[in-house]
Motif scaffolding. Structure first.
Motif, mmCIF file in Angstrom:
data_model
loop_
_atom_site.group_PDB
_atom_site.id
_atom_site.type_symbol
_atom_site.label_atom_id
_atom_site.label_comp_id
_atom_site.label_asym_id
_atom_site.label_seq_id
_atom_site.Cartn_x
_atom_site.Cartn_y
_atom_site.Cartn_z
ATOM 1 N N ALA A 232 30.995 31.876 38.266
ATOM 2 C CA ALA A 232 29.910 32.817 37.761
ATOM 3 C C ALA A 232 30.098 34.398 37.629
ATOM 4 C CB ALA A 232 28.497 32.607 38.386
ATOM 5 N N SER A 233 30.578 34.731 38.665
ATOM 6 C CA SER A 233 30.789 36.156 38.966
ATOM 7 C C SER A 233 31.910 36.620 37.700
ATOM 8 C CB SER A 233 31.472 36.645 40.137
ATOM 9 O OG SER A 233 32.236 37.652 40.217
ATOM 10 N N ALA A 234 32.940 35.676 37.702
ATOM 11 C CA ALA A 234 33.888 36.014 36.522
ATOM 12 C C ALA A 234 33.490 36.117 35.132
ATOM 13 C CB ALA A 234 35.274 35.055 36.831
ATOM 14 N N TYR A 235 32.633 34.926 34.975
ATOM 15 C CA TYR A 235 31.812 34.840 33.721
ATOM 16 C C TYR A 235 31.052 35.905 33.211
ATOM 17 C CZ TYR A 235 29.378 31.704 30.152
ATOM 18 O OH TYR A 235 28.839 31.308 29.152
ATOM 19 N N LEU A 236 30.335 36.306 34.232
ATOM 20 C CA LEU A 236 29.268 37.421 33.915
ATOM 21 C C LEU A 236 30.035 38.841 33.598
ATOM 22 C CD1 LEU A 236 26.403 36.676 36.421
ATOM 23 C CD2 LEU A 236 26.280 36.329 34.043
ATOM 24 N N PRO A 240 38.973 40.121 31.411
ATOM 25 C CA PRO A 240 39.896 39.377 30.931
ATOM 26 C C PRO A 240 40.627 38.585 32.043
ATOM 27 C CG PRO A 240 40.132 41.295 29.462
ATOM 28 C CD PRO A 240 39.135 41.579 30.505
ATOM 29 N N GLU A 241 41.157 39.487 33.190
ATOM 30 C CA GLU A 241 41.817 39.058 33.916
ATOM 31 C C GLU A 241 40.924 37.872 34.673
ATOM 32 O OE1 GLU A 241 41.690 42.533 33.033
ATOM 33 O OE2 GLU A 241 40.858 42.704 35.456
ATOM 34 N N LEU A 242 39.602 38.063 35.019
ATOM 35 C CA LEU A 242 38.804 37.138 35.779
ATOM 36 C C LEU A 242 38.568 36.024 34.777
ATOM 37 C CD1 LEU A 242 36.297 39.401 37.525
ATOM 38 C CD2 LEU A 242 38.253 38.521 38.203
ATOM 39 N N GLY B 335 43.104 40.951 45.267
ATOM 40 C CA GLY B 335 42.369 41.986 45.080
ATOM 41 C C GLY B 335 41.992 42.126 43.551
ATOM 42 N N LEU B 336 41.835 41.182 42.683
ATOM 43 C CA LEU B 336 41.335 41.056 41.457
ATOM 44 C C LEU B 336 39.880 41.270 41.505
ATOM 45 C CD1 LEU B 336 42.684 40.765 38.884
ATOM 46 C CD2 LEU B 336 42.183 38.315 38.752
ATOM 47 N N ASP B 337 39.111 40.617 42.459
ATOM 48 C CA ASP B 337 37.599 40.432 42.425
ATOM 49 C C ASP B 337 37.114 41.494 43.418
ATOM 50 O OD1 ASP B 337 35.344 37.635 42.156
ATOM 51 O OD2 ASP B 337 34.952 39.932 42.223
ATOM 52 N N LYS B 338 36.678 42.870 42.949
ATOM 53 C CA LYS B 338 36.284 43.635 43.953
ATOM 54 C C LYS B 338 35.121 43.725 44.070
ATOM 55 C CE LYS B 338 39.414 46.863 41.907
ATOM 56 N NZ LYS B 338 40.648 46.273 41.439
ATOM 57 N N VAL B 340 32.717 42.312 45.738
ATOM 58 C CA VAL B 340 32.238 42.119 47.145
ATOM 59 C C VAL B 340 32.516 43.459 47.905
ATOM 60 C CG1 VAL B 340 34.341 41.559 48.230
ATOM 61 C CG2 VAL B 340 32.117 40.480 49.006
ATOM 62 N N LEU B 341 33.345 44.324 47.605
ATOM 63 C CA LEU B 341 33.498 45.566 48.076
ATOM 64 C C LEU B 341 32.556 46.537 47.537
ATOM 65 C CD1 LEU B 341 37.410 45.726 48.276
ATOM 66 C CD2 LEU B 341 35.781 45.510 50.108
ATOM 67 N N GLY B 342 31.468 46.093 46.238
ATOM 68 C CA GLY B 342 30.767 46.880 45.854
ATOM 69 C C GLY B 342 31.117 47.494 44.444
ATOM 70 N N GLY B 343 32.301 46.962 44.162
ATOM 71 C CA GLY B 343 32.919 47.613 43.002
ATOM 72 C C GLY B 343 32.913 46.547 41.754
#
Lengths: 286, 343, 292
Positions: A232-236, A240-242, B335-338, B340-343
Motif C-alpha cells: 500500500a505505502s509503495a502503491y500510494l 518508481p523505486e517503490l 533506506g528506500l522507504d523513509k 516511517v521516519l516522517g519523510g
C-alpha cells in the motif's frame, strides 16, 4: 541476455562462493540455502527497483481499497464528520504497524487537503510518537501545518480489549464517517469492524494477521488482503523505486512457486526411485 | 536535517543489516547482540516510552474534566482507574502475611483450628502436620490487604505461640501474590471487563454471519456451506446429526451451487428432491443406520475441510504475507522507504 | 404460503438486538441448567495426540508449561491448563511454569493454586513458577540457551538456586517436553521457531480456536505434536484425563469446559438457523423484487 541480469548473477555467485569458503571460520555452517535465498530475494527486488529507476513503466493492477482511500476522506469532509484511523495494537517492532503508519501519512495528507478532522487512537507509546511525526510531516507537505495538533494522535491503553472498548466508545460518541483499520490486529478486529458498520461509516481495513482477514472482509467495505496491505505505502507514493520493489516482490513469489513445483516433482521422482537426488535433503542439511 | 533524517536513516540501515546478516556470522558477540540484546534494547525503550503514553492519556482526560467537555464524567472514571492501579502497584503493597514459630506441643491443635477457620480450610489436620514439619517458622497461607486485619488475627494466635510476626511480600512479588490488593483488582475488575469485551465477539459473529452469509454467487455459497459445516462440526452437537440429515444438507448445498446454472425451477427441485430420496432409500438399504459412512459425518467432513482446503489457503496467505513483510523490511533496511521516519 | 413467506421476510429483517438477545439466551440457559443438555464429547485425533504424548512421559520427567493467555481468553484456555496440570500431577511429572505475557503470571498462579493442593504437590519439589520476563522472543531464546541469564528468582522472589528442582536445569534441553498455552503473540509459533524446533524438544500446544488455522501447518509438519483447539479441545482433553484418572484410581472433578460445550453447541445451532432463515428471506425478497 540483459547485461544487468548477468552482472547480478555473477555477484550472487561470488557472494555465495565467499560464504561457502568462509564457512566454519567467519560464517556459520549449515545455512547455505538460507543465505542463498536471502541473496536471491534481495537481488531480485533490487534489480527491479533499478529497472524502475531507469524509467521502465511498472504496471500494477488496481487495488480497490487503496483507490477508495481518498473517496473515504472526501465523504467524511462532505458529511462534516471525522476520520478515524486505527494503526493496530502492536508496537513499532512489527512490520504491519510500520506499514499502517506509512498509510497514515497518506491519509493525513488527504485530511489536511480536505480539512477533515483526523483521530488516531493508539495502543503503544512509541507508535504514538511515530504517528505524530508522520502526521506532522504530512500536514506540512500538504501546506496546512496550522491544522495539525499533537492531540490528533493520542494514547489510550496497552491492554487489547481496553483499547477496543476505548476505540468503540470513540466510534459511538463521535460517529466518524470513515474508519481505517490498518495494522496488526487480533481478536478485537471484529468488535471494531462491527461497531463501525453499525454507525454507517465507510470502512477500509488491511492487516497481515491471517486469522483476522475474514472478519474484516465480512464487515468492511474494502479489505487489503495479504501483500496488498504491505504494498500500500509503495502503491500510494507512486515513486518508481517503490513500485519497482512491488514488481520484484511478485517475481520472488513466482520463483517461490516454481521452487515448490520443482520440489514436489523431484521429490516425487525420488520417492518413486527414478532419481537418486533428494531435494529435501538439500533444504535440511545445507 | 542531519539529525532528523540522515542519522536515523544510517542507524536504521546499520542495525538492519547487522541484524539480518548477523545470523550468518560466526562470532559470539554479534550472535549475542542479534539474538538477545537487539530485542531487549527495544523493550527497554518501549518501557520508558510508557510514561509518554500515560502522561498523554492523563493530560487529555484531565483537560476534559477541567473544561467540562462533552462526556467529561467518563474521564473521571478513567483518571480514577489509573490512580487506583498506580496506588495498588506502587504505593500500597496490601500483601501482608503472618508467620508463627515456637508453638507449644499441646497448643498445635488449637492453633491449627484457628488458622483453618481463617483460611477456610475444612481440614485442620493438614495445617497441624505442616506446622510440625516446619523447621523455623510456619507461614500462614493467607494474605491480608490491611495491617489492621492482620493484627486482629495475630491477637488470636499470640496466646498460643511464642513468635507471631507480621511481614509483607517484597515489592514486585506483591503484584502477583494471591490475596494482595493488586491481585484483587486484577481478578475482580480487569478479568471480568476483559472477558466481557471478548464475549461481545459472540454477538458480533452472529450478526456478521447473519448479514454476510448470503447465497449471492458461487463463492458466497461455498463460504456459507463451509461455514455451516465447520460451526456444527467443531462442537459435540455435530456428532449427533444423523447421516440422512447430512445427506439432505449435501443435496441442498448442491442445489444452491447449481441454482445459477439451472433456470427451470421445477428441474432444480426435481434434482434436489430426487437426490434426497435416492440417498435416503439407498442408505437405509445399505445399513447406514448402523454404520454410517465417514463422508456423511459432519465432524469428519469438518476435519477434512480444516486439514486440506483451509490449510492450503492459509499456507498460501502465510507465504504471501511473509513475502510482503520481507519486501517491506528490505525497503526499510536499504533506506528506500523513509516514510516511517516522517519523510 | 403467503403467511409463511411473510414470516421469513420478517426474520430476514430482524433487528440486531433481537438476534443478540436470542444468542445471549442460547448461551445463558445451558450454562444455568447444564443437566438439560448432555452432549457426548468425541476427542479429535489432534487432542488424542496431545494426550498420548503427555501420557508417554514418565515419573520424574520435566515439562515446561508456558502461560501465554490473559483474562479475555481465560474461558477457553484455563480449563486446558487445569486439565494438563491434573494429568501431569497424577503422573508425578515435574512442572516448570513460565509466562511470556504479564497476565500469564496471574493465570499461572491461579492454575497452580487450584490444582496443586488436591494432589499434595509441594512447591519447589514438584512444581515451580518462574513467571514472566519482558522480551518476548528474547525470553524464549534465553530459555533455549541459559535460563539463569534471564531468571535469578522465581515469581515469589526466591533465588532459583535455592529451589531444589532447579538444580539440574540449565536450559531447554533439560526439559523432556514443552507445552504452550497460547492466545496470541508471543506464543506457540515463537516456541517452535526459537526453541523447540532448533533444539528438537517435543512441543504441544493448547490455543484459542481462532489461532488454529495459523498453527495447523506446524502440526501437519509434526513440529507441534497435536493441538487442543479452543474450548472444544479443552473439553476433549478433560474427558480423556478424567478417563485416565479413573483408570489410575485417582479422584477427579468434572472440568469447566465440558460443562460449557452445551452452551457453545446450542449457540452455534442458533447462529446456523439464523443464517438459514436469513437466506430464505433473502431469496423470497429477491424473487418479489424480480416479479415486481
Amino acid at each position: 541476455m540483459n547485461n544487468k541480469v548477468i552482472m547480478w548473477s555473477v555477484l550472487f555467485l561470488i557472494l555465495l562462493g565467499l560464504y561457502i569458503m568462509g564457512e566454519g571460520m567467519i560464517f556459520i555452517e549449515g545455512a547455505r540455502v538460507k543465505f542463498a535465498a536471502i541473496l536471491i530475494v534481495s537481488i531480485t527486488i533490487y534489480y527491479y527497483i533499478d529497472r524502475a529507476r531507469s524509467g521502465e513503466e511498472i504496471y500494477l493492477r488496481t487495488i480497490p481499497g487503496l483507490k477508495a482511500l481518498e473517496e473515504a476522506v472526501g465523504r467524511a469532509t462532505e458529511m462534516g464528520k471525522s476520520v478515524l484511523f486505527v494503526p493496530g495494537i502492536s508496537d513499532l517492532d512489527q512490520v504491519e504497524t510500520i506499514t499502517g503508519l506509512n498509510i497514515l501519512g497518506h491519509v493525513a495528507e488527504h485530511t489536511a487537503k480536505y480539512e477533515a478532522s483526523l483521530n488516531v487512537p493508539v495502543s503503544k507509546s512509541i507508535v504514538m510518537e511515530a504517528g505524530r511525526d508522520i502526521c506532522r510531516e504530512a500536514y506540512l507537505k500538504a501546506g496546512r501545518p496550522d491544522l495539525y495538533s499533537d492531540d490528533m494522535v493520542h494514547y489510550l491503553t496497552d491492554d487489547q480489549f481496553a483499547y477496543a472498548a476505548g476505540v468503540n466508545g470513540i466510534m459511538i460518541r463521535e460517529k466518524p464517517a470513515a474508519c481505517f483499520y490498518l495494522g496488526k490486529f487480533y481478536a478485537e478486529s471484529l468488535i471494531l469492524a462491527e461497531t463501525g458498520n453499525s454507525i454507517g461509516a465507510i470502512q477500509i481495513a488491511g492487516t497481515g494477521s491471517m486469522a483476522q482477514i475474514p472478519f474484516f472482509v465480512t464487515a468492511c467495505d474494502y479489505t487489503l488482503i495479504g501483500e496488498e496491505f504491505f504494498t500500500a505505502s509503495a502503491y500510494l507514493s507512486k515513486k518508481p523505486e517503490l513500485l519497482g520493489s512491488i514488481k520484484g516482490q511478485d517475481i520472488v513469489k513466482l520463483l517461490v512457486m516454481a521452487t515448490m513445483v520443482l520440489t514436489v516433482v523431484l521429490n516425487g521422482l525420488f520417492q518413486a526411485g527414478w532419481i537418486s537426488f533428494d531435494i529435501i535433503k538439500l533444504f535440511i542439511e545445507y | 536535517m542531519l539529525l532528523k533524517r540522515q542519522i536515523p536513516l544510517m542507524i536504521v540501515i546499520g542495525i538492519g543489516l547487522l541484524t539480518l546478516f548477523g545470523n550468518f556470522i560466526n562470532n559470539e558477540a554479534i550472535r549475542g547482540f542479534v539474538d538477545n540484546d537487539a530485542t531487549q534494547w527495544f523493550d527497554i525503550i518501549a518501557s520508558f516510552a510508557i510514561f509518554l503514553g500515560a502522561l498523554n492519556m492523563l493530560k487529555l482526560q484531565l483537560i476534559k474534566i477541567i473544561k467540562k467537555q462533552k462526556n467529561w464524567q467518563y474521564s473521571i472514571l478513567a483518571v480514577a482507574g489509573f490512580a487506583f492501579a498506580i496506588f495498588a502497584g506502587f504505593f500500597y503493597r496490601g500483601a501482608n502475611f503472618i508467620t508463627i514459630s515456637g508453638v507449644q506441643e499441646g497448643k498445635i491443635a488449637i492453633v491449627s483450628e484457628i488458622i483453618a477457620e481463617e483460611v477456610d480450610d475444612t481440614n485442620p489436620y493438614d495445617i497441624e502436620t505442616k506446622i510440625m514439619s516446619s523447621q523455623d517458622e510456619y507461614e500462614i497461607d493467607k494474605l491480608f490487604m490491611t495491617e489492621g486485619n492482620a493484627k486482629l488475627f495475630m491477637k488470636k494466635l499470640t496466646p498460643h505461640a511464642e513468635g507471631v510476626s507480621l511481614k509483607a511480600k517484597p515489592w514486585g512479588a506483591h503484584v502477583q501474590t494471591k490475596g494482595s490488593l493488586f491481585y484483587w483488582m486484577f481478578i475482580n475488575m480487569i478479568t471480568p471487563l476483559s472477558a466481557t469485551m471478548f464475549a461481545l465477539l459472540a454477538f458480533f459473529v452472529a450478526s456478521a454471519s447473519y448479514r454476510a452469509f448470503r447465497i449471492r454467487n458461487f463463492e458466497a455459497t461455498l463460504l456459507l456451506v463451509a461455514g455451516i459445516i465447520l460451526m456444527l462440526g467443531r462442537v459435540p452437537i455435530g456428532n449427533l446429526i444423523p447421516w440422512w440429515a447430512v445427506s439432505i444438507m449435501i443435496m441442498f448445498g448442491i442445489g444452491a451451487i447449481a441454482a445459477p446454472f439451472i433456470k427451470e425451477r421445477t428441474i432444480l427441485l426435481g434434482i434436489v428432491g430426487g437426490g434426497i430420496f435416492i440417498f435416503i432409500v439407498s442408505g437405509t438399504l445399505m445399513g447406514w443406520n448402523q454404520t454410517p459412512p465417514a463422508l456423511l459425518s459432519i465432524p469428519i467432513i469438518q476435519d477434512w475441510i480444516f486439514a486440506f482446503p483451509a490449510m492450503a489457503g492459509s499456507r498460501a496467505l502465510m507465504i504471501g504475507i511473509a513475502l510482503g513483510i520481507v519486501a517491506t523490511s528490505f525497503r526499510i533496511i536499504i533506506g528506500l522507504d523513509k516514510s516511517v521516519l516522517g519523510g | 404460503m403467503e403467511a409463511i413467506k411473510k414470516i421469513f421476510i420478517l426474520l430476514g429483517s430482524l433487528d440486531r438486538r433481537i438476534i443478540f438477545l436470542i444468542v445471549g439466551l442460547s448461551v445463558l440457559i445451558p450454562l444455568l441448567k447444564p443437566d438439560w443438555v448432555n452432549l457426548p464429547i468425541r476427542p479429535t485425533p489432534e487432542s488424542q495426540i496431545v494426550f498420548d504424548e503427555i501420557n508417554k512421559l514418565k515419573e520424574g520427567d520435566k515439562i515446561l508449561l508456558s502461560f501465554e493467555y490473559g483474562p479475555s481468553t481465560k474461558p477457553e484456555i484455563h480449563p486446558m491448563a487445569i486439565a494438563i496440570l491434573k494429568h501431569l500431577y497424577a503422573k508425578n511429572i515435574q512442572v516448570y511454569g513460565f509466562a511470556l505475557w504479564p497476565d500469564g503470571n496471574f493465570m499461572s498462579t491461579e492454575a497452580f493454586s487450584e490444582v496443586s493442593d488436591d494432589y499434595d504437590k509441594i512447591y519447589g519439589i514438584d512444581y515451580v513458577n518462574l513467571g514472566y520476563k519482558p522480551g518476548q522472543e528474547a525470553v524464549i531464546k534465553g530459555i533455549a540457551s541459559d535460563i539463569r541469564t534471564l531468571y535469578t528468582v522465581d515469581l515469589q522472589g526466591t533465588p532459583i538456586n535455592d529451589i531444589p528442582m532447579m538444580k539440574d536445569v540449565i536450559n531447554i534441553e533439560d526439559f523432556d517436553f514443552v507445552f504452550s498455552l497460547s492466545a496470541g503473540f508471543p506464543g506457540t509459533k515463537e516456541w517452535v521457531q526459537y526453541a523447540c524446533d532448533p533444539k528438537n524438544i517435543p512441543l504441544s500446544t493448547g490455543c484459542t480456536s481462532i489461532q488454529v488455522t495459523d498453527i495447523m501447518p506446524y502440526v501437519e509438519n509434526n513440529q507441534i505434536r497435536g493441538i487442543l483447539a479452543g474450548m472444544p479441545g479443552a473439553a476433549e482433553y478433560e474427558s480423556l484425563v478424567e478417563r485416565e484418572l479413573r483408570k489410575m484410581g485417582k479422584p477427579g472433578k468434572p472440568g469447566e469446559a465440558s460443562g460449557m460445550m452445551a452452551a457453545q453447541s446450542i449457540a452455534h445451532v442458533v447462529i446456523v438457523l439464523f443464517i438459514i432463515f436469513g437466506n430464505i428471506s433473502y431469496y423470497i425478497t429477491r424473487k418479489k423484487i424480480r416479479k415486481g
